[in-house]
Design an enzyme around this catalytic site. Structure first.
Site, mmCIF file in Angstrom:
data_model
loop_
_atom_site.group_PDB
_atom_site.id
_atom_site.type_symbol
_atom_site.label_atom_id
_atom_site.label_comp_id
_atom_site.label_asym_id
_atom_site.label_seq_id
_atom_site.Cartn_x
_atom_site.Cartn_y
_atom_site.Cartn_z
ATOM 1 N N ASP A 32 -32.259 -9.308 -5.483
ATOM 2 C CA ASP A 32 -30.963 -8.809 -5.037
ATOM 3 C C ASP A 32 -29.909 -9.146 -6.078
ATOM 4 O O ASP A 32 -29.839 -10.287 -6.558
ATOM 5 C CB ASP A 32 -30.586 -9.443 -3.695
ATOM 6 N N ASN A 75 -18.884 -3.017 -7.427
ATOM 7 C CA ASN A 75 -18.447 -1.691 -6.975
ATOM 8 C C ASN A 75 -16.953 -1.657 -6.667
ATOM 9 O O ASN A 75 -16.263 -0.689 -7.009
ATOM 10 C CB ASN A 75 -19.243 -1.276 -5.728
ATOM 11 N N ASP A 80 -23.548 2.236 -10.441
ATOM 12 C CA ASP A 80 -24.820 2.943 -10.634
ATOM 13 C C ASP A 80 -25.391 2.657 -12.020
ATOM 14 O O ASP A 80 -26.612 2.452 -12.174
ATOM 15 C CB ASP A 80 -24.625 4.446 -10.467
ATOM 16 N N GLU A 101 -28.720 -2.451 -3.613
ATOM 17 C CA GLU A 101 -28.913 -3.236 -4.835
ATOM 18 C C GLU A 101 -30.100 -4.187 -4.712
ATOM 19 O O GLU A 101 -30.205 -5.168 -5.435
ATOM 20 C CB GLU A 101 -27.644 -4.024 -5.178
#
Length: 258
Positions: A112, A120, A129, A155
């Site tokens: 993770d 973000n 991305d 993610e």
């Protein structure tokens, strides 16, 4: 008046026409990202053409498209890593493989990206991305034969490491964690830093259930995150205690899951 068939021509135009329509529909579905449906259309078209005389070149083309569509249906569209469906199916096959189970077994690691929501929020989702794409490139390096990376969701990723006992799996994951930590993230933005937390579980002997192995890896992932992040957590097979690998092993507080 009847039609004349020349040598090498398709003798069943109805089937050939149906196959052509299926291919056209498959192209449209693939363009929309519906790879599994496209795959089924191409499979039917291949079956139709395989029953015809002639049309060898068309059959070869359809077989290539069939293989490409099947591969696309197994891939995550953003990162090109394998998707969750492929993970579940392939992991089940590995756990059912007597050769794999009688050797070192299979290790699964859940990965993770730490504090990814902040990436973000600060840089935007398109930037995020790009970060995920770079992250997958690092995670997929130097995996053992038959190993692969799959996007589990958001993610979170999974590394499947067949033929790896827990010690070799931990070494592989610690190397991946270090690559991510030392990656030149400043090339994307000088203020960016990305780290990952990893939980590694080992399936051998009595561990024959995908859900059981996935749950174990997920539990260890959260142990790594709750123990300070940027770490690889695994369960010591002798004591049953959760340990951290590499430099993180020196941390005073290591969370032991209930």
């Amino acid at each position: 008046m009847g039609t004349t068939t020349m040598p090498g021509e398709v003798t069943r135009p109805g089937s050939a026409g149906a196959a052509a329509r299926l291919v056209e529909a498959a192209d449209e579905l693939a363009a929309d990202g519906s790879y599994e449906q496209a795959y089924r259309h191409l499979r039917t078209a291949v079956r139709l053409l395989s029953s015809l005389t002639g049309g060898v070149d068309e059959l070869d083309r359809l077989r290539r498209e069939y293989a490409e569509a099947r591969e696309q249906s197994r891939r995550d569209s953003l990162t090109s890593s394998y998707n969750r469906r492929y993970l579940d199916e392939h992991l089940a096959a590995l756990l059912d493989d007597r050769t794999v189970r009688s050797s070192a077994g299979v290790s699964v690691a859940f990965v993770d990206a730490d504090h990814f929501k902040q990436v973000n929020d600060r840089f935007g989702h398109r930037f995020g991305d790009r970060v995920l794409q770079c992250l997958v490139d690092e995670l997929a390096l130097d995996l053992p034969p038959g190993g692969f990376c799959a996007r589990y969701g958001g993610e979170e990723f999974a590394l499947v490491l067949p033929g790896c006992d827990i010690a070799s799996a931990v070494r592989t994951c610690e190397a991946a964690r270090h690559r991510v930590d030392s990656h030149d993230w400043a090339a994307l933005d000088p203020a960016l830093r990305v780290t990952v937390s990893i939980g590694v579980a080992h399936g051998v002997g009595p561990v024959t259930d995908v859900e059981q192995l996935v749950d174990a890896a997920d539990t260890l992932l959260y142990a790594a995150k709750h123990s300070g992040r940027n770490a690889v957590a695994y369960r010591d097979e002798q004591t049953g205690l959760v340990r951290l690998a590499g430099a993180a092993a020196a941390r005073r507080s290591i969370v032991q899951p209930a």
